[in-house]
Enzyme design. Structure first.
Site, PDB file in Angstrom:
ATOM      1  CG  HIS A   9      -8.008   2.982   1.082  1.00  0.00           C
ATOM      2  ND1 HIS A   9      -8.458   3.029   2.369  1.00  0.00           N
ATOM      3  CD2 HIS A   9      -6.703   3.342   1.150  1.00  0.00           C
ATOM      4  CE1 HIS A   9      -7.495   3.417   3.175  1.00  0.00           C
ATOM      5  NE2 HIS A   9      -6.418   3.619   2.455  1.00  0.00           N
ATOM      6  CG  ASN A  10      -8.150  -1.433  -4.790  1.00  0.00           C
ATOM      7  OD1 ASN A  10      -8.816  -0.415  -4.925  1.00  0.00           O
ATOM      8  ND2 ASN A  10      -7.156  -1.734  -5.596  1.00  0.00           N
ATOM      9  CG  HIS A  11      -7.380  -6.413   1.111  1.00  0.00           C
ATOM     10  ND1 HIS A  11      -8.166  -7.442   0.614  1.00  0.00           N
ATOM     11  CD2 HIS A  11      -6.886  -6.855   2.289  1.00  0.00           C
ATOM     12  CE1 HIS A  11      -8.132  -8.460   1.455  1.00  0.00           C
ATOM     13  NE2 HIS A  11      -7.368  -8.132   2.481  1.00  0.00           N
TER      14      HIS A  11
ATOM     15  CD  GLU B   2      -4.782   6.817  -0.374  1.00  0.00           C
ATOM     16  OE1 GLU B   2      -5.425   6.237   0.514  1.00  0.00           O
ATOM     17  OE2 GLU B   2      -3.689   7.382  -0.167  1.00  0.00           O
TER      18      GLU B   2
ATOM     19  NE  ARG C 270      -2.698  11.472   4.667  1.00  0.00           N
ATOM     20  CZ  ARG C 270      -2.775  10.144   4.549  1.00  0.00           C
ATOM     21  NH1 ARG C 270      -3.128   9.399   5.571  1.00  0.00           N
ATOM     22  NH2 ARG C 270      -2.503   9.560   3.386  1.00  0.00           N
ATOM     23  CG  ASP C 271      -1.745  12.249   0.927  1.00  0.00           C
ATOM     24  OD1 ASP C 271      -1.207  12.321   2.044  1.00  0.00           O
ATOM     25  OD2 ASP C 271      -1.955  11.173   0.343  1.00  0.00           O
TER      26      ASP C 271
ATOM     27  CG  HIS D 117      -1.817   1.195   1.299  1.00  0.00           C
ATOM     28  ND1 HIS D 117      -2.827   1.425   0.398  1.00  0.00           N
ATOM     29  CD2 HIS D 117      -1.846   2.239   2.159  1.00  0.00           C
ATOM     30  CE1 HIS D 117      -3.446   2.547   0.703  1.00  0.00           C
ATOM     31  NE2 HIS D 117      -2.869   3.064   1.768  1.00  0.00           N
TER      32      HIS D 117
END
Length: 437
Positions: A303-305, A301, A324-325, A240
């Protein structure tokens, strides 16, 4: 010293109540022959711990905020008691496990603070009670239905047959703290089998070569790592965080990439070296200039799993991470919109085609959409565009692709980080679901 109250919101004044589709679907899957004599009901539950001096404010909070609609009524009970249900109804109570983040409770605590409650002395936990009058539903099937309504990773649930009193354990209970102080991991003298066992039993997801590399590093320091140090390395080296697949050695036809990401996207961007690329591959988000004064930051980004395991929390922290980023880009970009791409298995996928232990695509979709909505639109950052795609290959793991767009002035794009800089962490406490997540 605090006192406990339970507020249950009953939706019995609405002439056209919203149908309880989740419970109906679960019943249909577990026991298709079940006969439901009237529409199922779901009641939000709020467990409140307050200073005794604030007890007189509970009813006002319940009526004006927790119920908040003429179609509902709030029932306030002392302790952990719930209002009586019809004798022919079975019930299921689903609530967060102790220590797990409860997003709704934070909103309630904010409202309590605005209403004059002593915030420091107040605690809130929430749950749902599902009620249904159904013929010949076995206790085993009732437990299976509950498992469809809750998620064992973050939730606990309790089932009650017809006429059975509802009693739940204290939602405010906590677990004993782990040992304090530095906890060392015996790594220096471990053999290969022990190194791999440390990774496997600790859930580090590091292979033997990676564990040997860590061991050699600490041999050079002549000391064992602490538990926190080892966890930090494992998180930093995770798929990740560092994208092992994209940066790995990949064969495509007759061509072999030593590091696919660096040799493709990174390489062509560096080669073109466009002047409007103000910040690329070095900060929390990329920045391109739109005029001489302002730039647009963009971060995406997956956040699959996490979303496959806990759709609401996985997707919420996905969109939250890119917001946040954006805030952490340069000296701080201003988020203006979110974007997303979702890929799920078809919503009519038969249950027998689901891999063992996976959630149904319908449930994943509902949770993912709700998570992105609550961490975006409801905090004032609109989801301005997106896409959704269905394909059977996503049955085991959805694609949850979240993005955040921000605005930043050119003079705020560059920043420096120096040894000795102070770090200030701002935000809510990390729940048990956020540790080693």
């Amino acid at each position: 010293m605090s006192v406990t109250y339970t507020v249950t919101v009953i939706h019995d004044r609405d002439p056209q109540p919203t149908p309880q589709t989740e419970l109906r679907e679960a019943l249909g899957q577990i026991q298709p022959s079940a006969t439901v004599s009237r529409p199922p009901e779901s009641d939000p539950i709020y467990y409140l711990q307050v200073d005794p001096a604030d007890a007189d404010k509970i009813h006002s909070l319940a009526d004006n905020f927790l119920a908040g609609s003429p179609a509902c009524r709030a029932v306030v009970s002392s302790g952990l008691a719930l209002p009586e249900r019809s004798q022919d109804e079975t019930s299921i109570i689903v609530q967060r496990k102790p220590g797990v983040t409860d997003p709704v409770s934070q909103s309630v605590l904010h409202a309590m603070g605005e209403s004059g409650f002593d915030r420091e002395q107040s605690q809130v936990r929430t749950g749902w009670r599902y009620r249904v009058a159904v013929d010949e539903l076995s206790s085993e099937n009732l437990v299976e239905v509950a498992g469809q309504l809750g998620n064992e990773i973050v939730d606990e649930w309790f089932t009650f047959g017809e006429g059975e009193p509802e009693m739940v354990p204290d939602p405010f209970r906590s677990f004993p703290s782990e040992s304090t102080g530095r906890v060392e991991v015996s790594l220096l003298d471990a053999n290969d089998e022990q190194l791999q066992s440390l990774s496997d039993t600790g859930g580090l997801s590091l292979d033997l070569v990676e564990m040997q590399t860590i061991q050699n590093h600490y041999r050079g320091l002549d000391r064992n790592p602490s538990e926190i140090e080892l966890e930090t390395i494992a998180q930093t080296w995770s798929e990740h965080c560092c994208h092992k697949t994209l940066t790995g050695r990949i064969r495509h036809g007759d061509h072999v990439y030593g590091n696919m990401l660096k040799e493709t996207i990174f390489g062509v961007t560096r080669e073109l070296d466009k002047p409007w690329c103000w910040s690329v591959f070095k900060d929390n988000a990329g920045v391109i200039g739109i005029d001489d004064e302002w730039g647009v930051s963009f971060k995406v980004e997956t956040h699959n799993h996490p979303s496959a395991l806990e759709p609401y929390g996985g997707a919420g922290t996905g969109i939250g991470g890119v917001i946040r980023d954006t805030l952490g880009t340069g000296l701080g970009a201003r988020p203006i919109l979110n974007t997303d791409v979702f890929c799920f298995a078809p919503l009519d996928t038969p249950n027998e085609d689901l891999p063992a232990g996976t959630l149904h695509p319908r449930r994943i979709l509902r949770g993912v959409v709700s998570g992105v909505r609550d961490y975006g639109n409801r905090m004032g950052i609109p989801t301005a565009n997106g896409a959704i795609h269905f394909h059977p290959d996503f049955v085991g793991n959805p694609l949850v692709f979240c993005g955040s767009v921000g605005l930043i002035r050119k003079e705020h794009v560059d920043k420096t980080v120096n040894p000795g800089d102070q770090i200030v962490a701002i935000g809510g406490r990390t729940g048990r679901d956020g540790i080693h997540g």
